[in-house]
Write a protein that holds these residues in place. Structure first.
Motif, PDB file in Angstrom:
ATOM      1  N   ASN A   6       7.809 -10.290  -0.836  1.00 15.49           N
ATOM      2  CA  ASN A   6       7.185  -9.207  -1.606  1.00 15.49           C
ATOM      3  C   ASN A   6       6.536  -9.740  -2.876  1.00 15.49           C
ATOM      4  OD1 ASN A   6       8.073  -7.428   0.325  1.00 15.49           O
ATOM      5  ND2 ASN A   6       9.725  -6.583  -0.908  1.00 15.49           N
ATOM      6  N   HIS A  21       0.135  -3.649  -0.270  1.00 10.81           N
ATOM      7  CA  HIS A  21       0.857  -2.550   0.379  1.00 10.81           C
ATOM      8  C   HIS A  21       2.044  -3.191   1.079  1.00 10.81           C
ATOM      9  CE1 HIS A  21      -2.201   0.584  -0.177  1.00 10.81           C
ATOM     10  NE2 HIS A  21      -3.063  -0.409  -0.072  1.00 10.81           N
ATOM     11  N   LEU A  22       3.226  -2.958   0.583  1.00  8.32           N
ATOM     12  CA  LEU A  22       4.431  -3.559   1.124  1.00  8.32           C
ATOM     13  C   LEU A  22       5.056  -2.648   2.163  1.00  8.32           C
ATOM     14  CD1 LEU A  22       5.873  -4.851  -2.256  1.00  8.32           C
ATOM     15  CD2 LEU A  22       4.483  -6.115  -0.598  1.00  8.32           C
ATOM     16  N   LEU A  23       5.480  -3.230   3.255  1.00  8.53           N
ATOM     17  CA  LEU A  23       6.134  -2.484   4.322  1.00  8.53           C
ATOM     18  C   LEU A  23       7.618  -2.404   3.970  1.00  8.53           C
ATOM     19  CD1 LEU A  23       5.973  -1.067   7.032  1.00  8.53           C
ATOM     20  CD2 LEU A  23       6.130  -3.297   8.144  1.00  8.53           C
ATOM     21  N   SER A  24       8.044  -1.252   3.488  1.00  9.39           N
ATOM     22  CA  SER A  24       9.413  -1.063   3.008  1.00  9.39           C
ATOM     23  C   SER A  24      10.368  -0.765   4.155  1.00  9.39           C
ATOM     24  CB  SER A  24       9.446   0.071   1.983  1.00  9.39           C
ATOM     25  OG  SER A  24       8.610  -0.238   0.903  1.00  9.39           O
ATOM     26  N   TYR A  43       6.361   6.434   3.787  1.00  7.55           N
ATOM     27  CA  TYR A  43       5.822   5.197   3.235  1.00  7.55           C
ATOM     28  C   TYR A  43       5.646   4.123   4.315  1.00  7.55           C
ATOM     29  CZ  TYR A  43       6.846   7.439  -1.179  1.00  7.55           C
ATOM     30  OH  TYR A  43       6.879   8.321  -2.221  1.00  7.55           O
ATOM     31  N   GLU A  46       2.647   5.243   6.506  1.00 15.09           N
ATOM     32  CA  GLU A  46       1.365   5.067   5.813  1.00 15.09           C
ATOM     33  C   GLU A  46       0.959   3.596   5.745  1.00 15.09           C
ATOM     34  OE1 GLU A  46       1.840   6.985   2.014  1.00 15.09           O
ATOM     35  OE2 GLU A  46       1.553   9.000   2.866  1.00 15.09           O
ATOM     36  N   THR A  47       1.921   2.736   5.503  1.00 21.56           N
ATOM     37  CA  THR A  47       1.615   1.304   5.456  1.00 21.56           C
ATOM     38  C   THR A  47       1.207   0.796   6.828  1.00 21.56           C
ATOM     39  OG1 THR A  47       3.151   1.000   3.611  1.00 21.56           O
ATOM     40  CG2 THR A  47       2.496  -0.972   4.822  1.00 21.56           C
ATOM     41  N   LEU A  50      -2.289   1.266   7.966  1.00 22.45           N
ATOM     42  CA  LEU A  50      -3.282   0.360   7.379  1.00 22.45           C
ATOM     43  C   LEU A  50      -3.492  -0.902   8.215  1.00 22.45           C
ATOM     44  CD1 LEU A  50      -2.202   0.606   3.627  1.00 22.45           C
ATOM     45  CD2 LEU A  50      -4.226   1.641   4.697  1.00 22.45           C
TER      46      LEU A  50
END
Length: 174
Positions: A6, A21-24, A43, A46-47, A50
């Motif tokens: 990250n 844009h981090l994939l949490s 979240y 949404e990531t 992308l």
């Protein structure tokens, strides 16, 4: 490992003027059901939406046996699961997606637990740069190059020498 990834992603984005844009989510869910729950998170969803806009991917290439750093991260499969990947012909992975020595995807039930891009999605990206080296990864790197997913490889001169060598021992099953 995840914290460093990250930080590196955020730093690279800042240096290049991009937006990170981090994939949490973990790379591997505990079960297929747990993955579905995680994919339901706004979240995460949404990531992942992308992914189709990515034009440059920087990926690692892993051998079937994880490095000690990856093993400590908890983002790995069990010994039994990795043995099943080997039995199916797997020699390495990109983003926890396994492939064989010819670069073909190796489908196993593990795919149902991985959260991230598939090899097919990666192949649709304009430029994919792979970073990998070391004798233990030679077969995996060769398989990754055979997949057609990789556009550029960053490696060390010794690994490069093994990859272009005519010595078939570099690519034999372990």
């Amino acid at each position: 490992v995840q914290i460093h990834a990250n930080q590196l992603t955020t730093r690279l984005a800042k240096l290049t003027g991009a937006e990170a844009h981090l994939l949490s989510a973990p790379g591997v869910a505990q079960s297929r059901e747990a993955k579905l729950v995680l994919l339901g998170d706004t979240y995460v969803r949404e990531t992942m939406e992308l992914f189709g806009k990515v034009t440059l991917a920087i990926v690692g290439i892993g051998a079937i046996e994880p490095s000690s750093m990856l093993a400590r991260s908890g983002n790995v499969f069990t010994t039994r699961e990795l043995a099943a990947v080997k039995e199916a012909g797997g020699v390495g992975d990109i983003s926890l997606r396994f492939f064989d020595s010819d670069g073909n995807s190796v489908k196993t039930p593990l795919d149902d637990r991985v959260i991230g891009m598939t090899l097919g999605e990666l192949s649709g990206i304009d430029r994919v740069i792979a970073l990998a080296g070391g004798e233990s990864k030679t077969r995996a790197i060769h398989g990754a190059l055979m997949s057609g997913v990789i556009d550029h490889l960053v490696t060390d001169k010794f690994t490069a020498g093994r990859l272009v060598s005519d010595d078939p021992d570099h690519f034999k099953a372990e």
